[in-house]
Structure formats: structure tokens, C-alpha cells
Design a protein around this motif. Structure first.
Motif, PDB file in Angstrom:
ATOM      1  N   THR A  66       0.833  -1.208   0.000  1.00 35.99           N
ATOM      2  CA  THR A  66       0.000   0.000   0.000  1.00 35.99           C
ATOM      3  C   THR A  66       0.864   1.252   0.000  1.00 35.99           C
ATOM      4  O   THR A  66       0.574   2.232  -0.685  1.00 35.99           O
ATOM      5  N   TYR A  67       1.944   1.208   0.756  1.00 35.28           N
ATOM      6  CA  TYR A  67       2.854   2.353   0.805  1.00 35.28           C
ATOM      7  C   TYR A  67       3.349   2.713  -0.593  1.00 35.28           C
ATOM      8  O   TYR A  67       3.427   3.884  -0.961  1.00 35.28           O
ATOM      9  N   GLN A  68       3.658   1.678  -1.416  1.00 42.67           N
ATOM     10  CA  GLN A  68       4.157   1.961  -2.765  1.00 42.67           C
ATOM     11  C   GLN A  68       3.083   2.640  -3.621  1.00 42.67           C
ATOM     12  O   GLN A  68       3.395   3.499  -4.439  1.00 42.67           O
ATOM     13  N   HIS A  69       1.815   2.267  -3.432  1.00 43.23           N
ATOM     14  CA  HIS A  69       0.744   2.954  -4.160  1.00 43.23           C
ATOM     15  C   HIS A  69       0.628   4.404  -3.695  1.00 43.23           C
ATOM     16  O   HIS A  69       0.378   5.306  -4.481  1.00 43.23           O
ATOM     17  N   GLU A  70       0.812   4.603  -2.393  1.00 41.72           N
ATOM     18  CA  GLU A  70       0.745   5.958  -1.850  1.00 41.72           C
ATOM     19  C   GLU A  70       1.899   6.799  -2.416  1.00 41.72           C
ATOM     20  O   GLU A  70       1.707   7.970  -2.747  1.00 41.72           O
ATOM     21  N   VAL A  71       3.064   6.195  -2.566  1.00 38.23           N
ATOM     22  CA  VAL A  71       4.189   6.901  -3.186  1.00 38.23           C
ATOM     23  C   VAL A  71       3.796   7.314  -4.610  1.00 38.23           C
ATOM     24  O   VAL A  71       4.067   8.431  -5.056  1.00 38.23           O
ATOM     25  N   GLY A  72       3.121   6.402  -5.317  1.00 38.39           N
ATOM     26  CA  GLY A  72       2.659   6.705  -6.667  1.00 38.39           C
ATOM     27  C   GLY A  72       1.653   7.844  -6.685  1.00 38.39           C
ATOM     28  O   GLY A  72       1.706   8.730  -7.536  1.00 38.39           O
ATOM     29  N   ARG A  73       0.721   7.831  -5.718  1.00 38.28           N
ATOM     30  CA  ARG A  73      -0.282   8.901  -5.659  1.00 38.28           C
ATOM     31  C   ARG A  73       0.398  10.251  -5.420  1.00 38.28           C
ATOM     32  O   ARG A  73       0.082  11.252  -6.065  1.00 38.28           O
ATOM     33  N   ARG A  74       1.375  10.263  -4.511  1.00 37.62           N
ATOM     34  CA  ARG A  74       2.060  11.530  -4.224  1.00 37.62           C
ATOM     35  C   ARG A  74       2.826  12.018  -5.444  1.00 37.62           C
ATOM     36  O   ARG A  74       2.878  13.222  -5.707  1.00 37.62           O
ATOM     37  N   ALA A  75       3.403  11.072  -6.192  1.00 36.65           N
ATOM     38  CA  ALA A  75       4.127  11.466  -7.406  1.00 36.65           C
ATOM     39  C   ALA A  75       3.161  12.118  -8.389  1.00 36.65           C
ATOM     40  O   ALA A  75       3.486  13.125  -9.031  1.00 36.65           O
ATOM     41  N   LEU A  76       1.952  11.541  -8.507  1.00 31.03           N
ATOM     42  CA  LEU A  76       0.944  12.107  -9.398  1.00 31.03           C
ATOM     43  C   LEU A  76       0.552  13.508  -8.947  1.00 31.03           C
ATOM     44  O   LEU A  76       0.499  14.440  -9.746  1.00 31.03           O
ATOM     45  N   GLN A  77       0.303  13.660  -7.647  1.00 24.36           N
ATOM     46  CA  GLN A  77      -0.108  14.961  -7.123  1.00 24.36           C
ATOM     47  C   GLN A  77       0.988  15.994  -7.372  1.00 24.36           C
ATOM     48  O   GLN A  77       0.712  17.134  -7.738  1.00 24.36           O
ATOM     49  N   LYS A  78       2.242  15.567  -7.232  1.00 25.06           N
ATOM     50  CA  LYS A  78       3.358  16.489  -7.385  1.00 25.06           C
ATOM     51  C   LYS A  78       3.536  16.875  -8.855  1.00 25.06           C
ATOM     52  O   LYS A  78       3.723  18.047  -9.187  1.00 25.06           O
ATOM     53  N   ALA A  79       3.428  15.870  -9.733  1.00 20.62           N
ATOM     54  CA  ALA A  79       3.695  16.120 -11.150  1.00 20.62           C
ATOM     55  C   ALA A  79       2.616  16.988 -11.781  1.00 20.62           C
ATOM     56  O   ALA A  79       2.905  17.825 -12.641  1.00 20.62           O
ATOM     57  N   LEU A  80       1.363  16.794 -11.392  1.00 18.00           N
ATOM     58  CA  LEU A  80       0.262  17.526 -12.039  1.00 18.00           C
ATOM     59  C   LEU A  80      -0.495  18.356 -11.004  1.00 18.00           C
ATOM     60  O   LEU A  80      -1.721  18.415 -11.011  1.00 18.00           O
ATOM     61  N   ASN A  81       0.266  19.000 -10.127  1.00 14.78           N
ATOM     62  CA  ASN A  81      -0.347  19.625  -8.961  1.00 14.78           C
ATOM     63  C   ASN A  81      -1.419  20.649  -9.313  1.00 14.78           C
ATOM     64  O   ASN A  81      -2.417  20.782  -8.607  1.00 14.78           O
ATOM     65  N   ASP A  82      -1.237  21.379 -10.419  1.00 17.31           N
ATOM     66  CA  ASP A  82      -2.224  22.403 -10.747  1.00 17.31           C
ATOM     67  C   ASP A  82      -3.401  21.838 -11.534  1.00 17.31           C
ATOM     68  O   ASP A  82      -4.352  22.542 -11.815  1.00 17.31           O
TER      69      ASP A  82
END
Lengths: 360, 367
Positions: free
Chosen positions: A45-61
Motif C-alpha cells: 500500500t505504501y508503494q501505491h501511496e508513493v505513486g499517488r504523491r508522485a501524481l499529485q506532485k507532477a500535475l499539482n495544478d
């Protein structure tokens, strides 16, 4: 009594003063995630959360992400997914196999929402599936283990006899046999994805039976810690476990979902999303090997070479001919290798494994 | 110096009724302060938690979901309350729930893909209840004949049930088209409890069964000889023995009934909202129901409200995770605080806290 009054008045004041409306960004694409475990499991689950954060960071706006954690795989799953759909999420990732039927049901009710289910096999017009080719990393681990072992006994701690796990065992064995024909596996089923106590017990039992390398298809770092204590080597699982075994970890077969989540969100933003069956590995960076550590340079060089070969599709871990446990040559539906269907439904062992697949 | 709890001579009826309300009010204030500390609006939080699920407009999706979530909890808890009132401790409702689910599913799996008619579902429900009752009778018989603690045996049998379920879905009942994953095929419509309304909600006939169970439970406890026995054995075991009531029979009866209700809840859950059998069926309802039973004061009507209230906090908590992006842990803290205040208020109504300045001081004889 007076004191109580004062506290009550204060509390009411706090409640009253702190009111402010929630601010909603209207134009952002809302992306929801359903996790089977807690975000702090240090594994799957942690690895999916890392993926979610990467998405939020990359397309934050452009995106707004939300997650629901620790969602049970029973009757609660359908409601949890539907809550995300009702809250305006247009792209929803359900990240565990057990959410399959619930995702299918909600997807049918919300045709304008795009759903993505990890590791499943049921698809619809608005429901895609995705998974990682974990077995690619395991082939490399098998080679390293074959080179590094002195006792020729590899200990393998496993969760449940589902195809993903069986194909991992087979890929490890094929990798090991490619460099060392005398390798034997000792396999222990702990019947859980996450049970540090049982995983540690299994690790100790395997070491006592002569294993000098441990590998696992369970999520906790317990076996890595035992390997570190006993001075042997081990492979991490799902995430890099080097913190738990600075002298023990050889490498780890880690999942990295960030690139995929970013790609899929971009497709929705561009209006180009369609239902797919994605199964990526080292080539797309969905499987990432942790740094090769605690091994001689020649083994490291071999591992890197194999990794490169798999990444560029020059080598396939399930290349033919493959002989099963009973000495029968397996039919090659993918030409010179097993096809995806054969790997995704694998319930037999390759030659050289003297265990029995449970339930077969 | 020491603190002692002293039983109050008389209980005020008004305060007894107000007690749960005071507990809820205190919870709201505490949780409001917690939200304020982490920088969220407490009013908004309480609205998401409590008001939004209850005021969801037509087709009442969230209200239906509350009923769906509460259904197994209420069914199991009514059965458990019979045991607990009589001081008989069935801790293994989770196991009876799973065995009921497995026994009922047997027919669904065997008739899968055949067109055998509408008798399938009722027979499944009966099998589920029977399976749960028989599984519940194991710890009861062990207590009656060997004097084994039913607390231990019923709890340990949960793990046995869990492994049994696991074996069935990975072995004999595995969906042949399921790529070897551990699940049965989806149940046929004849083996499923359909939803009551068209549209997004999942309210199903199981909730009606739960209501019937509550009514039967209330009537049995309040109006029948068996109910009287249960209450008497709990309140005054010696008196019960003198009046000729057989405690052993009561142990067997309450375990069979609570096992049957847990088993029924299991098969209702599988044939209803889940729709197939897989290891995820084991999600702890049998344990949560213990909380529901006590929160509802071991009274079937109270249990109905307690089950609905606990379901509300689950669903409101999900809403809070989505709308306010607060972690799940806050929902758990919230449920914990609620239980704490309920128990504290209860205790303080029945007892008074006294500070004894010196422990040795002897009370005057003529007091």
C-alpha cells in the motif's frame, strides 16, 4: 461546577469561531485511490501511496487526489468506491485484487467515471486493469541467489498460492538454474500478506534448514531483519528494505506506480483515456530494482546485464523450452516464450522445485 | 488517599435517559476540539460526519448504506445480548458468521449456472443459520460436558473457521474461470438477495430480516419464560438454581441462538452485498457486534439504534476522509472517544466517585 461551565462555554466558542467553508477547486481533475492496507505498511500500500504523491506532485495544478485507506475487501469496498465516485472523482484506482467485483459493479453504475483495477482480470468500457511484471525482478534475484549461495538452498517465504506468487517462484528458480543447476528451494506458506511474527518464524525455520539466502512474497521487513541478525543475505519485497538489512539486502523487486498514475491522469485530461490491460515491468519503470548491494562486482555486473536484457526485451524470464515439475515440456503459446495468459493463470511449478502447489 | 466508586442509592430516571445524550454531546465537543487542533473546521467536520449521511437526498444512497452496514451488526448483536445477559460469553460470533457464510454458500456454488428455481435462496439462509448454530454449539457443549471456558474455545474457533473458509475458496469451490484466484464464481440471481430499490442504493431484504430479529428478540426477552430465565440466571444465578432452571440447557440454547443469528448474518452478507464467497468476507463484524451489543445496553431495541449509530460513524468517517482529507485514524479515535464517554457516563450515573482522605478512617457505626 463553575469550572465545568467555563469549559463548556469555551468549547462552544471554539466550535463557533472555527467555522469556515471548504474551498473546492472546480476545474481540477479529481482522482481517487482505494487502499487495502494502511498507508504506513512500508510495503504494498505504501508503494501505491508513493505513486499517488508522485501524481499529485507532477500535475499539482491539474489534479486533486484523495485516498481511502484500510478498506476491507468485503461488502464495504463497493460503498467506499461509490463514495469516491459520488464525491466527483473522475478517475478511480482500486489497488487490490479483492476489490475486483466491487469495482465492476460501481463502474457499471457510473459510466462517466473511469476506473482502474490493479492485478485483476475483469474489464469494461470504463474499467481498465493494470499490474506489474514482478516476475522480471524475481528472475534477476534468482540469478543473484544462484551465484551467491554456498549451501545451494534458497529459503522462500510466500503468502498465498495465487498465480502472481507462483510465477514469482518459477521465475526465481529459472533465474537460479540459469547460473547454478544445483539450487534447491525450501518454501514456507504463511497464508498472509502481512504478518511480521509469522514471517520472522518462517525466516528462522528456513535458516535452520540450511538456507543461506532468503526471498519473500510477503510485505513486512521481518525476514530481512532476521537475515541481518543471522548474517545471511536476503531480497527485499515491494519496497526497498535496505534500512532493515544494511548488510543483508542484495536488492529488492520494488513496485513503482507513479509513472503509470501520471500517464493515466494525463490521458483523462486530454480526453484520450480508454480501457486497457496494462502489464508493464522494468521497461516502463513499473518494476524497479533497488541498488545491488552486498555482493561481489562480477555478480553485480551479471545482474545489471540481465536487467538490461529484460528491459530491452532481449531476454524473457519465461523463454522456452520450459519443463514442468513432472518433466513435461510446457506448451509455448507465446511463440518462443509463455504467453501472458499462461503466466497470469500459472498454477504449476517448473522442474527442480520439490514442493507441491497448495490446493492443486 | 484513594478514589473509590460507591454505588448511588437511587438512580434518577431523567439522568438515566439523558446519559447517552450527554455522552454524545461530550464526544462532539472533544472531537470538535481535536479537529480545531489539526486545523479543520469542527462545524464542517461534524456536518460531514453526522448530518450529511442522514440528509442525503433521494435516492437516499447514504441512508441505505447505513442500513446495509448495520444489518449484520444488529443481527449478531441481538444474539450475543442473550448470551451476555445470562453471563454466558460467546466471543466467537465472527467464526459462527463465517461458518454460516460457508454453509449457505455451499448450495449457491453447487447450483451455480443451473436453473433450479427460487427455492435456492431460502434454503441457503436456513443452511447458514443451521451452520452457525452447530458451530456455536461446539464451545457450548465443551463447557457443559468438560467445563472448558467458552470464552477461550469460542474465540479459538474463529481461527479455525477462517482457515476453513480459506481452504474452501482456494480449493474445491474456486471459480474455474477465475484464473486460480481465491474466490467462488459470482452467485446466480436465484442465490442472491437483490436490492429493494432501483438505483444506486444497496438496501436489501436482509435489513428487514434484521428488524424482525430485533422484534423477536425484544418479545422473547421481555415476554417469555425463556427470556425470564435468561435474565434471572444473569441477575441471580443462585436464585435461578433454586427455582429449578437448568443453566446448562441455557448455555446450549443461547449459544445455538446466537450462533444461528451470526450464521444468518453471514449468509445474508454473502448472498446480499458481496455476491460471492472469498477470504475478504472475514472483516470483523463478529467482534464489532460485541461493541454494538454493549452500546445498545444488551437490549434489542437499543442494539438497533447502537448498530445504526456505529454504522453512521463508519460512513461519516469515510465521507470525512474524502471531503476533509483527514486520516482514517481520526475516525477510529472518534469511535474510541464515544465508547469512553458512554461507559464513563453510565458508571457515573450508577456510582459516585469519592475521595477518601485516609484509607484507615473507620466509618461511624451509626451512619
Amino acid at each position: 461546577m463553575k469550572k465545568l461551565n467555563i469549559i463548556a462555554v469555551l468549547a462552544v466558542l471554539v466550535l463557533g469561531v472555527m467555522t469556515f467553508g471548504a474551498v473546492h477547486a472546480a476545474d481540477k481533475l479529481k482522482v481517487g485511490f482505494i487502499y487495502v492496507g494502511p498507508v504506513g505498511d512500508l510495503g504494498y500500500t505504501y508503494q501505491h501511496e508513493v505513486g499517488r504523491r508522485a501524481l499529485q506532485k507532477a500535475l499539482n495544478d491539474k489534479v486533486e487526489t484523495t485516498y481511502l485507506e484500510n478498506v476491507p475487501e468485503g461488502a464495504d469496498a463497493e460503498r467506499a468506491i461509490e463514495q469516491l465516485a459520488r464525491a466527483g472523482n473522475k478517475l478511480i484506482f482500486t489497488t487490490s485484487f479483492g476489490f475486483m467485483d466491487a469495482t465492476v459493479k460501481v463502474a457499471a453504475k457510473y459510466p462517466n467515471v473511469f476506473f482502474e483495477h490493479a492485478t485483476g482480470f475483469k474489464r469494461a468500457k470504463n474499467l481498465a486493469t493494470y499490474a506489474a511484471r514482478f516476475y522480471e525482478g524475481r528472475y534477476i534475484q534468482g540469478q543473484i541467489a544462484g551465484k551467491m549461495t554456498k549451501s545451494n538452498i534458497i529459503g522462500y517465504i510466500v503468502s498465498f498460492p495465487i498465480p502472481e506468487v507462483i510465477s514469482g517462484i518459477n521465475a526465481t528458480m529459472l533465474g537460479a538454474q540459469s547460473v547454478n543447476p544445483n539450487v534447491k528451494f525450501k518454501i514456507i506458506w504463511v497464508n498472509s500478506w502481512f504478518d511480521p511474527g509469522k514471517e520472522a518464524d518462517a525466516a528462522k525455520a528456513l535458516i535452520d534448514q540450511g538456507a543461506d539466502i532468503l526471498t519473500q512474497h510477503t510485505d513486512s521487513p521481518a525476514a530481512m531483519q532476521i537475515a541481518e541478525q543471522r548474517g545471511i543475505h536476503a531480497f527485499g519485497q515491494s519496497s526497498d528494505m535496505i534500512k532493515f538489512g544494511p548488510h543483508a539486502q542484495l536488492t529488492a523487486d520494488t513496485d513503482y506506480w507513479g509513472n503509470y498514475y501520471i500517464d493515466r491522469a494525463k490521458l483523462v485530461l486530454d480526453g484520450k483515456w480508454k480501457s486497457d490491460d496494462t502489464w508493464d515491468g522494468l521497461d516502463k519503470g513499473m518494476v524497479v530494482m533497488a541498488p545491488y548491494t552486498n555482493m561481489p562486482d562480477d555478480v553485480k555486473a551479471m545482474a545489471k546485464k540481465t536487467e538490461e536484457a529484460i528491459r530491452t526485451h532481449a531476454l524473457h524470464p519465461f523463454k522456452c523450452p520450459i519443463v514442468d515439475q513432472n518433466g513435461k515440456t510446457v506448451e509455448c503459446k507465446g511463440g518462443d516464450r509463455l504467453d501472458n495468459g499462461q503466466i497470469l493463470s500459472m498454477n504449476w511449478y517448473v522442474k527442480g522445485i520439490d514442493d507441491k502447489v497448495p490446493g492443486q | 488517599m484513594q478514589l473509590v466508586l460507591e454505588r448511588r442509592a437511587e438512580r434518577s430516571t431523567v439522568v438515566a435517559i439523558a446519559s447517552p445524550l450527554i455522552a454524545i454531546a461530550l464526544t462532539l465537543v472533544t472531537i470538535g476540539i481535536l479537529f480545531a487542533i489539526i486545523g479543520k473546521s469542527p462545524i464542517e467536520a461534524l456536518r460531514v460526519y453526522f448530518v450529511e449521511p442522514l440528509t442525503d437526498p433521494y435516492p437516499f444512497f447514504l441512508q441505505q448504506e447505513i442500513a446495509v452496514k448495520a444489518t449484520p451488526l444488529v443481527m449478531i448483536a441481538v444474539g450475543l445480548s442473550l448470551c451476555y445477559i445470562a453471563n454466558i460469553w460467546n466471543i466467537g460470533a465472527e467464526g459462527q458468521f463465517l461458518v454460516g457464510a460457508v454453509c449457505g454458500s455451499w448450495l449457491a456454488v453447487k447450483t451455480n449456472g443451473t436453473d433450479v428455481g427460487h427455492w435456492v435462496l431460502p434454503v441457503m439462509l436456513i443452511l447458514g443459520a443451521l451452520g452457525g448454530a452447530i458451530y456455536g454449539l461446539i464451545p457450548a457443549l465443551c463447557r457443559v460436558y468438560f467445563g472448558a471456558s467458552e470464552i477461550l474455545t469460542s474465540l479459538m474457533l474463529v481461527y479455525v473457521a477462517n482457515l476453513g473458509l480459506d481452504y474452501m475458496v482456494r480449493g474445491p469451490w474456486r471459480d474455474p474461470h477465475g484464473l486460480n484466484f481465491p474466490t467462488t464464481a459470482a452467485f446466480d440471481p436465484a442465490a442472491s438477495i437483490g436490492t429493494l430499490f432501483e438505483g444506486p442504493g444497496r438496501l436489501h431484504a436482509g435489513s428487514i430480516i434484521a428488524l424482525v430479529v430485533v422484534m423477536l428478540g425484544a418479545v422473547m426477552l421481555g415476554r417469555t419464560l425463556m427470556g425470564f430465565q435468561i435474565r434471572l440466571v444473569g441477575a441471580a444465578p443462585r436464585a435461578a438454581r433454586f427455582s429449578g432452571f437448568d443453566t446448562n440447557k441455557l448455555v446450549l440454547f443461547t449459544f445455538a441462538v446466537s450462533g444461528a443469528l451470526a450464521g444468518l448474518a453471514g449468509i445474508v452478507e454473502v448472498a446480499g452485498p458481496i455476491g460471492h464467497l472469498d477470504p475478504g468476507v472475514a472483516s470483523g463484524y463478529g467482534f464489532t457486534a460485541i461493541i454494538v451489543a454493549f452500546l445498545g445496553r444488551l437490549n434489542p431495541i437499543g442494539i438497533l439504534f447502537a448498530g445504526l449509530f456505529l454504522a453512521l460513524t463508519f460512513i461519516g468517517g469515510e465521507g470525512a476522509q474524502i471531503a476533509l482529507k483527514v486520516p482514517l485514524d481520526l475516525t477510529k479515535v472518534f469511535q474510541g472517544i464515544l465508547l469512553f464517554y458512554v461507559l464513563a457516563c453510565d458508571s457515573l450515573i450508577a456510582y459516585r466517585v469519592r475521595l477518601l482522605r485516609t484509607a484507615r478512617k473507620v466509618a461511624p457505626a451509626n451512619a
